[in-house]
Write an enzyme that holds these catalytic residues in place. Sequence first.
Site, PDB file in Angstrom:
ATOM      1  N   LYS A   1       0.822  -1.210   0.000  1.00 33.48           N
ATOM      2  CA  LYS A   1       0.000   0.000   0.000  1.00 33.48           C
ATOM      3  C   LYS A   1       0.863   1.270   0.000  1.00 33.48           C
ATOM      4  O   LYS A   1       2.077   1.211   0.242  1.00 33.48           O
ATOM      5  CB  LYS A   1      -0.948  -0.040   1.209  1.00 33.48           C
ATOM      6  CG  LYS A   1      -1.985  -1.178   1.130  1.00 33.48           C
ATOM      7  CD  LYS A   1      -2.957  -1.132   2.314  1.00 33.48           C
ATOM      8  CE  LYS A   1      -4.008  -2.231   2.201  1.00 33.48           C
ATOM      9  NZ  LYS A   1      -5.007  -2.171   3.321  1.00 33.48           N
TER      10      LYS A   1
ATOM     11  N   GLU B   1      -9.663 -10.599  -7.628  1.00 29.66           N
ATOM     12  CA  GLU B   1      -8.670  -9.531  -7.463  1.00 29.66           C
ATOM     13  C   GLU B   1      -7.510  -9.669  -8.446  1.00 29.66           C
ATOM     14  O   GLU B   1      -7.002  -8.665  -8.956  1.00 29.66           O
ATOM     15  CB  GLU B   1      -8.160  -9.534  -6.019  1.00 29.66           C
ATOM     16  CG  GLU B   1      -9.256  -9.132  -5.035  1.00 29.66           C
ATOM     17  CD  GLU B   1      -8.847  -9.267  -3.579  1.00 29.66           C
ATOM     18  OE1 GLU B   1      -7.691  -9.668  -3.301  1.00 29.66           O
ATOM     19  OE2 GLU B   1      -9.678  -8.965  -2.707  1.00 29.66           O
TER      20      GLU B   1
ATOM     21  N   ASN C   1      -2.141   0.377   6.763  1.00 30.83           N
ATOM     22  CA  ASN C   1      -1.646  -0.898   7.308  1.00 30.83           C
ATOM     23  C   ASN C   1      -0.798  -1.702   6.327  1.00 30.83           C
ATOM     24  O   ASN C   1      -0.770  -2.925   6.388  1.00 30.83           O
ATOM     25  CB  ASN C   1      -2.796  -1.710   7.907  1.00 30.83           C
ATOM     26  CG  ASN C   1      -3.865  -2.051   6.898  1.00 30.83           C
ATOM     27  OD1 ASN C   1      -3.734  -1.723   5.713  1.00 30.83           O
ATOM     28  ND2 ASN C   1      -4.894  -2.721   7.344  1.00 30.83           N
TER      29      ASN C   1
ATOM     30  N   HIS D   1      -2.167  -5.433   1.540  1.00 31.43           N
ATOM     31  CA  HIS D   1      -3.451  -6.111   1.334  1.00 31.43           C
ATOM     32  C   HIS D   1      -3.175  -7.528   0.886  1.00 31.43           C
ATOM     33  O   HIS D   1      -2.243  -7.767   0.115  1.00 31.43           O
ATOM     34  CB  HIS D   1      -4.286  -5.416   0.238  1.00 31.43           C
ATOM     35  CG  HIS D   1      -5.367  -6.320  -0.299  1.00 31.43           C
ATOM     36  ND1 HIS D   1      -6.576  -6.457   0.324  1.00 31.43           N
ATOM     37  CD2 HIS D   1      -5.372  -7.186  -1.349  1.00 31.43           C
ATOM     38  CE1 HIS D   1      -7.300  -7.368  -0.344  1.00 31.43           C
ATOM     39  NE2 HIS D   1      -6.587  -7.815  -1.360  1.00 31.43           N
TER      40      HIS D   1
ATOM     41  N   ARG E   1       2.499  -6.387   9.185  1.00 30.58           N
ATOM     42  CA  ARG E   1       1.774  -5.236   9.745  1.00 30.58           C
ATOM     43  C   ARG E   1       2.338  -4.823  11.110  1.00 30.58           C
ATOM     44  O   ARG E   1       2.385  -3.627  11.427  1.00 30.58           O
ATOM     45  CB  ARG E   1       0.272  -5.530   9.800  1.00 30.58           C
ATOM     46  CG  ARG E   1      -0.377  -5.371   8.408  1.00 30.58           C
ATOM     47  CD  ARG E   1      -1.769  -5.901   8.372  1.00 30.58           C
ATOM     48  NE  ARG E   1      -2.513  -5.460   7.179  1.00 30.58           N
ATOM     49  CZ  ARG E   1      -3.631  -6.050   6.756  1.00 30.58           C
ATOM     50  NH1 ARG E   1      -4.124  -7.085   7.403  1.00 30.58           N
ATOM     51  NH2 ARG E   1      -4.257  -5.596   5.676  1.00 30.58           N
TER      52      ARG E   1
ATOM     53  N   TYR F   1     -12.268  -2.106  -3.617  1.00 33.92           N
ATOM     54  CA  TYR F   1     -12.830  -2.289  -2.276  1.00 33.92           C
ATOM     55  C   TYR F   1     -14.357  -2.142  -2.272  1.00 33.92           C
ATOM     56  O   TYR F   1     -14.941  -1.793  -1.237  1.00 33.92           O
ATOM     57  CB  TYR F   1     -12.203  -1.295  -1.299  1.00 33.92           C
ATOM     58  CG  TYR F   1     -10.850  -1.731  -0.753  1.00 33.92           C
ATOM     59  CD1 TYR F   1     -10.725  -2.893   0.009  1.00 33.92           C
ATOM     60  CD2 TYR F   1      -9.706  -0.972  -0.975  1.00 33.92           C
ATOM     61  CE1 TYR F   1      -9.497  -3.291   0.522  1.00 33.92           C
ATOM     62  CE2 TYR F   1      -8.470  -1.356  -0.452  1.00 33.92           C
ATOM     63  CZ  TYR F   1      -8.373  -2.521   0.295  1.00 33.92           C
ATOM     64  OH  TYR F   1      -7.160  -2.913   0.819  1.00 33.92           O
TER      65      TYR F   1
ATOM     66  N   ARG G   1      -1.850 -14.261   4.296  1.00 31.34           N
ATOM     67  CA  ARG G   1      -2.585 -13.588   5.382  1.00 31.34           C
ATOM     68  C   ARG G   1      -1.849 -13.772   6.721  1.00 31.34           C
ATOM     69  O   ARG G   1      -1.807 -12.848   7.534  1.00 31.34           O
ATOM     70  CB  ARG G   1      -4.013 -14.147   5.487  1.00 31.34           C
ATOM     71  CG  ARG G   1      -4.891 -13.898   4.264  1.00 31.34           C
ATOM     72  CD  ARG G   1      -5.464 -12.518   4.173  1.00 31.34           C
ATOM     73  NE  ARG G   1      -6.378 -12.176   5.237  1.00 31.34           N
ATOM     74  CZ  ARG G   1      -7.106 -11.062   5.246  1.00 31.34           C
ATOM     75  NH1 ARG G   1      -7.026 -10.179   4.232  1.00 31.34           N
ATOM     76  NH2 ARG G   1      -7.900 -10.780   6.246  1.00 31.34           N
TER      77      ARG G   1
HETATM   78  P1  RTP Z   1      -7.190  -5.719   3.262  1.00 32.91           P
HETATM   79  O1  RTP Z   1      -8.490  -6.062   2.561  1.00 32.91           O
HETATM   80  O2  RTP Z   1      -6.702  -4.347   2.942  1.00 32.91           O
HETATM   81  O3  RTP Z   1      -6.166  -6.791   3.055  1.00 32.91           O
HETATM   82  O4  RTP Z   1      -7.435  -5.712   4.840  1.00 32.91           O
HETATM   83  P2  RTP Z   1      -8.204  -6.799   5.695  1.00 32.91           P
HETATM   84  O5  RTP Z   1      -8.739  -7.902   4.822  1.00 32.91           O
HETATM   85  O6  RTP Z   1      -7.303  -7.192   6.808  1.00 32.91           O
HETATM   86  O7  RTP Z   1      -9.404  -5.948   6.285  1.00 32.91           O
HETATM   87  P3  RTP Z   1     -10.829  -5.604   5.627  1.00 32.91           P
HETATM   88  O8  RTP Z   1     -11.862  -5.922   6.631  1.00 32.91           O
HETATM   89  O9  RTP Z   1     -10.940  -6.201   4.263  1.00 32.91           O
HETATM   90  O10 RTP Z   1     -10.762  -4.008   5.486  1.00 32.91           O
HETATM   91  C1  RTP Z   1     -10.133  -3.389   4.401  1.00 32.91           C
HETATM   92  C2  RTP Z   1      -9.330  -2.215   4.915  1.00 32.91           C
HETATM   93  O11 RTP Z   1     -10.224  -1.248   5.464  1.00 32.91           O
HETATM   94  C3  RTP Z   1      -9.648  -0.632   6.603  1.00 32.91           C
HETATM   95  N1  RTP Z   1     -10.490  -0.830   7.755  1.00 32.91           N
HETATM   96  N2  RTP Z   1     -10.725   0.110   8.612  1.00 32.91           N
HETATM   97  N3  RTP Z   1     -11.654   1.611  10.814  1.00 32.91           N
HETATM   98  C4  RTP Z   1     -12.015   0.337  10.687  1.00 32.91           C
HETATM   99  O12 RTP Z   1     -12.735  -0.221  11.485  1.00 32.91           O
HETATM  100  C5  RTP Z   1     -11.536  -0.408   9.549  1.00 32.91           C
HETATM  101  N4  RTP Z   1     -11.798  -1.659   9.280  1.00 32.91           N
HETATM  102  C6  RTP Z   1     -11.123  -1.934   8.134  1.00 32.91           C
HETATM  103  C7  RTP Z   1      -8.296  -1.263   6.832  1.00 32.91           C
HETATM  104  O13 RTP Z   1      -7.303  -0.396   6.299  1.00 32.91           O
HETATM  105  C8  RTP Z   1      -8.367  -2.558   6.046  1.00 32.91           C
HETATM  106  O14 RTP Z   1      -7.099  -2.975   5.593  1.00 32.91           O
HETATM  107 MG    MG Z   2      -9.856  -7.510   3.101  1.00 34.32          MG
END
Ligand code: RTP
Ligand code: MG
Length: 143
Positions: A11, A128, A114, A117, A104, A51, A87
Amino acid sequence: MANERTLSIIKPDAVAGNNIGAIYDRFEKSGLKIVAAKMMQLDDEKAGGFYAEHAERPFYNDLVSFMMSGPVLVSVLEGENAIAKHRDIMGATNPKDAAEGTIRADFASSIDENAVHGSDSAESAAREISYFFSEDEVCARTR
Ligand code: RTP
Ligand code: MG
């Protein structure tokens, strides 16, 4: 065990921090192979579409703005159980919860910025990868 492909994004915060090499080192030391890669400056449409599953979430606009804030390095990683392995080495979404030694934990500053992704399922990985790469941009690693 299944040989899989997964989509990785380094990112804008991690690109700006000059952490591409350190993060690629983690991928390669874990046994994952980089089979496609490109640096891209995402626009609103490309970042928002990526997203789209989060479009109704309160953090969506900030997430899309962040993903457009500088170039990203998009890669396809391949290997045994690549989706879960990737992951695992990324660590939890919020770096405060990320296990010691994960990407991370070491390179992310907040839940919003963070560092990386990774696809979260076989279905996400397929969607994706094709969102960013044509099939002929993904290379075979046979030697
Ligand atoms: P990513 O898709 O980026 O790999 O991250 P992830 O699966 O670990 O988390 P996801 O639930 O898919 O959320 C995508 C991105 O959104 C931001 N986020 N912010 N403020 C919040 O509660 C919140 N929750 C998620 C994070 O930057 C996350 O990577
Ligand atoms: Mg995600």
